[in-house]
Design a protein around this motif. Structure first.
Motif, PDB file in Angstrom:
ATOM      1  N   ASP A 180       1.091  -1.619   4.804  1.00  0.00           N
ATOM      2  CA  ASP A 180       0.008  -1.637   3.827  1.00  0.00           C
ATOM      3  C   ASP A 180      -1.349  -1.452   4.496  1.00  0.00           C
ATOM      4  O   ASP A 180      -2.075  -0.492   4.237  1.00  0.00           O
ATOM      5  CB  ASP A 180       0.068  -2.963   3.046  1.00  0.00           C
ATOM      6  N   ASN A 238      -2.724   2.387   4.757  1.00  0.00           N
ATOM      7  CA  ASN A 238      -3.834   2.690   3.853  1.00  0.00           C
ATOM      8  C   ASN A 238      -5.120   2.999   4.620  1.00  0.00           C
ATOM      9  O   ASN A 238      -5.862   3.910   4.265  1.00  0.00           O
ATOM     10  CB  ASN A 238      -4.066   1.517   2.896  1.00  0.00           C
ATOM     11  N   HIS A 286      -1.310  -4.934  -4.181  1.00  0.00           N
ATOM     12  CA  HIS A 286      -2.263  -4.747  -3.094  1.00  0.00           C
ATOM     13  C   HIS A 286      -2.032  -3.446  -2.334  1.00  0.00           C
ATOM     14  O   HIS A 286      -2.986  -2.763  -1.954  1.00  0.00           O
ATOM     15  CB  HIS A 286      -2.202  -5.933  -2.129  1.00  0.00           C
ATOM     16  N   LYS A 287      -0.767  -3.116  -2.105  1.00  0.00           N
ATOM     17  CA  LYS A 287      -0.502  -1.911  -1.314  1.00  0.00           C
ATOM     18  C   LYS A 287      -0.855  -0.652  -2.099  1.00  0.00           C
ATOM     19  O   LYS A 287      -1.462   0.279  -1.563  1.00  0.00           O
ATOM     20  CB  LYS A 287       0.959  -1.871  -0.863  1.00  0.00           C
ATOM     21  N   GLY A 292      -4.355  -0.442  -2.103  1.00  0.00           N
ATOM     22  CA  GLY A 292      -4.883  -0.335  -0.741  1.00  0.00           C
ATOM     23  C   GLY A 292      -6.079  -1.244  -0.539  1.00  0.00           C
ATOM     24  O   GLY A 292      -6.946  -0.986   0.292  1.00  0.00           O
TER      25      GLY A 292
END
Length: 708
Positions: A90, A94, A49-50, A53
């Motif tokens: 995160d 982002n 997910h990070k 983003g």
């Protein structure tokens, strides 16, 4: 537990436990669990997910929509931001790199307070990007030379902070010395364009709530109320940044926001896709098409497609809220009915979801205020969940035509390369029900299915069939995509008006199919027949329309063009009210065993003879607050159109070489009765058109048709 046995169980690691995904998947594989390493998403072999983003990008779709509807493009035009988080996070990190036009004025996390009173957007963006790329960072790592005059970074451990003149002016403070807690409260209250939440904690409560009710003791000292937010837009990239009551309070004073469940849904969506893609690819591993390593490479290759699918869902879901909000009081009765229906089914507890009780709803109606956007977000979720459950319990997922919705869920690469593994997906029915429930509610609105059920006594499965028939008969997906392409090119209000016209057609035609057609023989032939007829009518519309419709269409198109809509799009939207008569015309042609052109000429001829065009337009424009008045209006219009169809069939049955001749001959056979009906309808609908007048006019025309 209260649920029955279920072979499908997944975990979503969160809040610092994401590294446990690989451990959970290893245990699942060791125990022979059928999901294998699809048990926990986001591991080393999955969608990070990070790195994607995705949560921040999804939330940014919501933020962009808020500003787009204010006629601002935050990807190009500078805008001011304050927020909670730092560049190592995160969601915050982002998000602060998603637009080069971002001017980050101030932010804080659990360690530091960052202030940059008049940032250089380009230099600040580059420095934020540098911090984000570090393995670990805090605001203390920000290069002070990049800060504007009076900017600084302070530790939250300080007893007091003395601000520069520039800093206290930027934050709207009267004095220069403050405690860290007071400074953070000032940041949350700052008069900026965007307040972005990217850190854990509940920072806003309602005026009517206590800090204890907010449920986050660590932030009691800095928490503000929804009424104290001065930012134009709030984005909740983090969970529970605001209480639901505070969202409503902020929205009622004109603030723009959704809810955390809407803004940060893309991360959950990504996990959902990962699990279902792994289930599909698992079949290919078991049959030897892929090795485990090849599967991993193939999975990674679809990362961008997965992200695009998630962002599309965020785009559509926030659009659904915008359209529902813009309809306001016009849909208030339907939303109220939906709330009551959900309660009766035992699926909604208003107190738990902080939805207004009956007294509060009555007060809203009297004050001319509809449900707020955060409240609509709750209804949207409940509507989707309810429709999903109803569709799953119906034959809909097994219908060959509706089953094609399955492919809308997965990346195009997988659908093209290995369609058989999608068709054989173990959760095939669940995926189809998910796609359909999302599409129906996103395009029809939160109360769409409930409205159809109430008006016709159909079930959700039949509504799904009628939805697909209406959508595909009129080619609505392509039309909506053309409107999407106008993002930033026309005014936000005008663009929403275009979407609303398409939605009105969808609602009207869904009702039409439910009332006038059977789906027992399948949808494919039915859709082909009606789509062919509507296309033929559209192509010949300029030659078919009677004067009233032609003039109305021209005026509507000119108005849309004057508001910035491209000429071809203005025409396409302006012709929808006339084109919506296409299904009636196709049905008439079928009953009279004649061509689409003949049926259309006769239909519009009868319409013009009784001057029904203006009456239908006026009837569709009536806005009523009472649910039963709305049902009466709907029934009156349906009866009027039924009489119109019956009279058209009578005309087509009259022997004459041309349609105008048939109309004249038909009129000549009963001139007194027909002229009396023409005069009576004209007298009834002179001036204001009301439900009762519509009902009587429909009755007169029905009597005339029956007497033939």
């Amino acid at each position: 537990r209260h649920d029955g046995d279920d072979p499908y169980l997944v975990v979503a690691a969160d809040k610092g436990t994401a590294t446990f995904s690989d451990l959970a998947n290893r245990i699942a594989v060791e125990h022979g669990y059928w999901l294998g390493d699809a048990f926990a998403s986001g591991g080393s072999v999955g969608y990070d997910h990070k790195k994607m983003g995705i949560t921040a990008r999804g939330g940014w779709e919501a933020v962009k929509r808020h500003f787009r509807e204010m006629d601002r493009d935050i990807q190009k035009d500078p805008f001011s931001v304050v927020g909670v988080g730092d560049m190592s996070g995160d969601v915050f990190g982002n998000a602060m790199l998603l637009s080069p036009a971002t001017r980050l004025i101030a932010a804080f996390d659990h360690r530091d307070i960052f202030i940059d009173p008049d940032p250089d957007a380009t230099k600040s963006f580059a420095e934020r990007a540098r911090l984000f790329a570090l393995p670990r960072s805090s605001w203390q790592d920000f290069d002070r030379s990049v800060l504007s005059q009076g900017g600084a970074i302070y530790s939250r451990a300080l007893k007091s902070i003395t601000l520069s003149e520039e800093a206290h002016t930027a934050l709207g403070l009267a004095t220069v010395t403050h405690t860290p807690q007071a400074l953070m409260r000032a940041i949350l209250q700052a008069d900026v364009d965007l307040l972005w939440f990217g850190g854990i904690g509940t920072y806003v409560r309602a005026t009517t709530e206590s800090d204890l009710q907010a449920g986050d003791r660590a932030n009691d000292a800095i928490r503000i109320t929804g009424a104290e937010i001065s930012a134009k837009v709030v984005g909740e990239g983090a969970n529970l940044a605001m209480t639901q009551r505070s969202r409503v309070e902020y929205a009622l004073k004109g603030g723009r926001l959704n809810s955390d469940a809407i803004d940060n849904s893309a991360g959950v969506n990504s996990s959902d896709l990962e699990v279902n893609i792994k289930i599909a690819l698992g079949t290919l591993v078991r049959n030897g098409t892929f090795t485990y390593e090849q599967r991993n490479t193939y999975l990674a290759g679809m990362t961008d497609e997965v992200a695009a699918l998630c962002l599309r869902n965020n785009y559509l879901q926030t659009l659904a809220l915008s359209v529902a909000q813009r309809r306001g009081l016009a849909e208030f009765p339907d939303h109220r009915t939906l709330i009551e229906a959900l309660e009766q089914r035992g699926q909604l507890n208003r107190a738990v979801e902080f939805l207004p009780d009956d007294i509060a709803l009555n007060e809203r109606a009297l004050a001319g205020k509809a449900l707020t956007r955060p409240e609509l977000a709750v209804l949207l979720a409940y509507a989707k969940n309810t429709v999903y459950a109803d569709l799953l319990a119906s034959p809909v997922p097994d219908d060959p035509y509706l089953g094609k919705e399955l492919f809308r869920y997965f990346p195009e690469t997988l659908a093209t390369d290995y369609p058989e593994t999608i068709l054989g997906h173990r959760l095939r029915r669940e995926v189809i029900a998910t796609v359909l429930s999302n599409a129906m509610i996103n395009r029809g609105g939160p109360a769409y299915v409930q409205e159809m059920v109430s008006a016709t006594s159909a079930d959700a499965g039949q509504v799904a069939a009628a939805y697909a028939a209406a959508r595909d008969t009129y080619g609505l997906p392509d039309l909506n995509l053309r409107i999407d392409a106008l993002d930033g090119r026309i005014g936000g209000e005008t663009q929403l008006a275009l979407y609303m016209d398409v939605q009105a057609l969808l609602v009207r035609e869904t009702l039409w199919f439910l009332r006038n057609e059977s789906f027992e023989a399948g949808l494919s032939g039915l859709v082909t027949r009606y789509a062919t007829g509507v296309a033929a009518i559209r192509a010949d519309l300029p030659n078919l329309l009677p004067p009233f419709y032609a003039q109305t269409l021209t005026a509507r198109a000119a108005d849309l063009e004057a508001r910035g809509t491209p000429k071809d799009m203005a025409r396409a939207i302006a012709e929808l009210p006339a084109l919506s008569l296409g299904t009636d015309i196709v049905l008439v042609g079928q009953r009279a065993a004649t061509t689409f052109t003949n049926a259309a000429q006769a239909f519009f001829g009868v319409l013009d003879l009784f001057k029904l065009g203006r009456i239908i337009e006026a009837g569709n424009a009536i806005v009523l607050a009472d649910r039963f008045d709305r049902m009466a209006l709907d029934r009156a219009l349906a009866n009027l159109m039924r009489a119109q169809r019956d009279l058209t069939v009578d005309v087509l049955a009259t022997p004459s070489p041309t349609i105008p001749d048939r109309l004249a001959t038909w009129h000549a056979t009963r001139p007194a009765a027909i002229d009396r009906a023409i005069k009576a309808v004209a007298d009834l609908t002179e001036g204001e058109v009301t439900v009762s007048r519509l009902s009587v006019a429909a009755g007169l025309l029905s009597d005339l048709a029956r007497s033939a």
